[in-house]
Design an enzyme around this catalytic site. Structure first.
Site, PDB file in Angstrom:
ATOM      1  N   GLY B 141       0.829  -1.204   0.000  1.00 45.87           N
ATOM      2  CA  GLY B 141       0.000   0.000   0.000  1.00 45.87           C
ATOM      3  C   GLY B 141       0.862   1.253   0.000  1.00 45.87           C
ATOM      4  O   GLY B 141       2.042   1.226   0.363  1.00 45.87           O
ATOM      5  N   CYS B 142       0.250   2.365  -0.403  1.00 45.50           N
ATOM      6  CA  CYS B 142       1.009   3.612  -0.516  1.00 45.50           C
ATOM      7  C   CYS B 142       1.536   4.058   0.852  1.00 45.50           C
ATOM      8  O   CYS B 142       2.710   4.411   0.993  1.00 45.50           O
ATOM      9  CB  CYS B 142       0.144   4.694  -1.145  1.00 45.50           C
ATOM     10  SG  CYS B 142      -1.481   4.910  -0.386  1.00 45.50           S
ATOM     11  N   TYR B 143       0.678   4.046   1.871  1.00 48.04           N
ATOM     12  CA  TYR B 143       1.114   4.451   3.200  1.00 48.04           C
ATOM     13  C   TYR B 143       2.159   3.483   3.749  1.00 48.04           C
ATOM     14  O   TYR B 143       3.114   3.869   4.413  1.00 48.04           O
ATOM     15  CB  TYR B 143      -0.065   4.495   4.165  1.00 48.04           C
ATOM     16  CG  TYR B 143      -1.006   5.649   3.997  1.00 48.04           C
ATOM     17  CD1 TYR B 143      -0.556   6.963   4.071  1.00 48.04           C
ATOM     18  CD2 TYR B 143      -2.368   5.450   3.784  1.00 48.04           C
ATOM     19  CE1 TYR B 143      -1.429   8.039   3.947  1.00 48.04           C
ATOM     20  CE2 TYR B 143      -3.244   6.519   3.661  1.00 48.04           C
ATOM     21  CZ  TYR B 143      -2.770   7.814   3.742  1.00 48.04           C
ATOM     22  OH  TYR B 143      -3.642   8.866   3.619  1.00 48.04           O
ATOM     23  N   ALA B 146       5.672   4.067   2.208  1.00 52.36           N
ATOM     24  CA  ALA B 146       6.383   5.208   2.795  1.00 52.36           C
ATOM     25  C   ALA B 146       6.821   4.894   4.225  1.00 52.36           C
ATOM     26  O   ALA B 146       7.947   5.201   4.626  1.00 52.36           O
ATOM     27  CB  ALA B 146       5.488   6.444   2.767  1.00 52.36           C
TER      28      ALA B 146
END
Lengths: 327, 327, 327, 327
Positions: B141-143, B146
């Site tokens: 996932g994007c979160y 990061a």
């Protein structure tokens, strides 16, 4: 009718203070100080200002005008050096008189405090938590206001280590001065943290709470509005929601949102109110307290008027911008 | 030349995956699946797409097309139910195969996983940390991307309790679907946290790190870009900067910023790279690790291509959007 | 105290109308109609609304409530079909009763007007130009309001051919309904014209001016605010500035800016006022008239209240949002 | 490999030119001029720039470096005063050499042209319309590029009076310099026209078209992107669409959109392309031609590279940013 003077009236906080003084049914503007606009009519600042206002004078002249309340909207170092006129209520919107320990100024504000012995005579006033005492009022910082509204009622019920405050503010918080970080070509469609671990509101928050916090601000691509997300570890059986609701039950300006409602900036922008919400984090047991307000409203000029009203014995919300239900 | 099919190609992640496949010198599109656009020419999705592409077919047909690599750009539940074709490399951009523990799906994703026994056959692949192993790839996932870029190299050198991740994302992270929280009248000049303590990327991060984290996402009034601010307590004598620099020394995509440089979204938007920065907080001893990336780039389609390249034995960055020095 | 009912109170214009009715010292809410929220408390629309308000009822029930003034905040076709209650002042914020020629509805609004014979009984009311006459009031469109404030006083002094109106509006002008063109992923950091030559406010403007205009609206990446740039060819020796200043000399809401001051949305947002400015173009002899207002204020709910006040014989600006000097 | 020098490389157009030179497979940077950064490494401008680039030198030194192509990214007056080195291809991104009539400079640019007799030696080059002739190239302005792409092919088929160009640009068009109108506190959630009837691109457009136009620019609250809406009256039986399609049939950069597709900035941002669309206005018979481009791309650095490529005999699009299908 009490009279008001605004010193440094051409910056953002000065203009917003003027906005509220003009809305105020029991205050009269007697002097508008601005070194850059001295001699110009009020309309030189904003076309909406008209002939009923006095022209700008220098800040020195404005200070010397006999006013019942004086709003200081100057930079920190300039405000720190001023000898406040006797008798008047002084509301200092800068950080010059917020810290009781003068030794903190060099590290956090970048200057030696020129009047360290007088810091004790100022009252750090965030009305819902710490009402003004006396006529010299240090108006809290925008980030500190939001952080303290969220955390101060919880002291005693949360652990005092590991407190994290992740803050986000619109660009007007940085003032009208021209600098690269306020250039729209930098701000728009962007986000960045700044002054990580070095922001001058950090010791102000710690001083009020009684313990240090890890505070990191971020610059948002919006005009106005500020939101802090505070991470704390509750003590055993702590009723954080109860503490918040009790703290603000009587407030016309601070609203504790019901469970399930998420704070958002849109509801507090252009107002002098604040919103608080409390969430739990099942994974770690943290509580997350969020506070949203307008950095120029409750975070600056609105609170300055609120403090002035209290110090003058007027109704607390006169001149303030109360929330409607704008979209 | 290897062939590629995109399933769910009319959503944001599908379109961005297509963008990169079209830039890829060694991949050929053989099928564009979209149930809503089936039968339409590619230009129905975007006027920049032209006659050299096959028309849309249904997702089922696209899955059945013989392709060397299949990108699944579907919603979580739909992706979870698919029987992946044999032989092809499958890159699933949804969350359907990220968690190894099927029991977590009802609470975090809202559905019982229909194929719990097969979760073990998927490789959770974030190439700089966990390269893909096998042909079934769960794209992070994007979160989570990061957060893990910021924290995974530090595991062992930081305390495993009290880790806070405050995340901020542009609206494209929420997809093309119409919902009140994506309405521009809600998003613009606004900021709000959402799914506090309940976001489905939370267990994904915890699974990779090996300990729980307090994760709170916020919706930014920007189109694309994502930034996480991670708060950790370093262990004694930990060299966090050294750990980060070592972890990404060989990476073309992840850059550890020099001291004094602040991450910002503007430098990573429209790219498949990421920026990391490390700060200390003198007041509390915390370390603050910030990661910025494009939620649709390194946070989705860029990483999907990177994973596909590795699984196919191609050069890792083919088709990816590398950073220039745009303003 | 006169009573007010709002029909369609959960859309943007309904909510903004409610905002102003609540601010109004001489109006009392007796019914809040909303088919989607019927039975819910007022706080279901917005957490700032509280227990002093009646719960939502269906629009039909709200219409049947005996109110002195009824605000219709419905879509065009629905509003066109309503039989207005006798006696009450009705302010229709939709376009259903703005055009006198029923034959225009199919082409511009997409439906046959169901009550063509009754259009004559409605008064098209833009108070500074056309005060309301009678109790049935067609509240002008947002674009039409801005265009007419700019151009109506000039009729007779400008050529009637070649008039161009280039209009720009924030996204709230398109309402709360979910549609792809209101998705923040489309709106943010973007700009696009729409309905070029086909926007339904075009005939409304032409009807009031007495000649056709070329009108093109554009969607701005902002929450609220509308600006029209009008291009006209002055007749010989025309004193356009004098005409504008005379037209609005007595107005508390419409300000003709002094020469050299440029209109901007920031000064009219969240207010019910408007700004006008006049420029000459030396290259072609054109005059350029610019009008800025808040599409939800003077462009909708503010004007609706203004019209209601006049129809009820109250002070024109009661309940309205007058400008301060916010930054 | 041809060598390139950039003069004024620390402004927006300089940085964007550098971006494209770095992407260019057949150009090598030999000098980066910047008076403010002279002596600093390239990374002082942007952390993405690294050790493979020469450090900054003064603009004078950079001009003296022997380069095959020199990009002038200076302010207008400074560029006007330069003696261009012999032999090199010079691409001037400023307005210093765009107007053939030196007498226009005082009124439109605010200075007497210091080398009026040399204006004839410069070629005003907008490749799709006016390819560069010779080695001295005046790169068109951003607004002029968009306006001429929209209108130049129509000359002869439209009336030459009454042409209106309503232009909107993101803030990067105003450069990196700090000024009140670029302060994010002014730009965000705002819109305003500026320099109405006085913008310096007006005579540049008129010179190329052969007749005057009424040109009004507006500042948008976006980072980059520019859109012009042009209003013209077609001559009898004019086939405007055919003229546009013929003009750009061979172009890789300029796309005439099919009927029914609306131009939008999002599709051209971060690219060196442009989009055109044509609409009719049934009410007045006007044609409306819209052009969208990136002010720093096709409106500045992209076109500069395109011109340089042509002048050097290279493939026209080398180094340029071609459109993908990003969301």
């Amino acid at each position: 009718m009490p009279s008001a003077a605004i010193i440094g009236s051409s910056g953002y906080s000065g203009q917003e203070t003027l906005d509220r003084v003009l809305r105020h049914p029991q205050l009269e503007v007697v002097a508008l100080g601005s070194d850059s606009l001295s001699g110009e009519p009020a309309s030189a600042l904003d076309v909406r200002l008209n002939g009923s206002l006095p022209p700008f004078v220098s800040n020195e002249e404005a200070l010397a005008a006999t006013a019942d309340v004086i709003f200081l909207c100057l930079d920190n170092e300039r405000a720190a050096g001023l000898e406040p006129p006797a008798d008047a209520v002084i509301v200092d919107l800068s950080g010059a008189h917020r810290l009781r320990d003068a030794d903190l100024y060099p590290a956090w504000y970048g200057f030696e405090h020129p009047r360290p012995g007088r810091l004790d005579s100022w009252s750090y006033a965030l009305p819902e938590l710490y009402p003004p005492a006396g006529r010299l009022i240090a108006n809290p910082g925008c980030y500190a206001t939001a952080s303290l509204l969220a955390l101060a009622p919880l002291v005693g019920a949360i652990e005092t280590t590991g407190v994290v405050i992740d803050a986000k503010s619109g660009v007007s918080g940085a003032g009208r001065e021209l600098k690269p970080s306020s250039h729209a070509g930098f701000v728009l469609e962007n986000l960045s943290p700044y002054r990580v671990g070095r922001h001058q509101h950090t010791p102000e928050i710690a001083q009020a709470l009684g313990f240090p916090v890890c505070f990191v601000p971020h610059l948002l691509p919006i005009r106005r509005g500020l939101l802090v997300t505070c991470y704390v570890q509750p003590g055993e059986a702590a009723d954080l929601r109860g503490l918040l609701e009790d703290a603000y039950a009587a407030s016309d300006l601070v609203r504790v949102l019901p469970e399930g409602v998420t704070p958002e900036l849109a509801r507090v922008q252009h107002t002098d109110g604040a919103e608080l919400a409390l969430f739990d984090d099942p994974a770690t047991g943290h509580a997350v307290v969020v506070c949203a307000l307008d950095n120029l409203g409750k975070g600056a000029a609105g609170q300055a008027l609120q403090n002035a009203n209290l110090a003058l014995g007027l109704d607390e919300t006169l001149g303030l911008r109360l929330a409607g239900v704008l979209v």
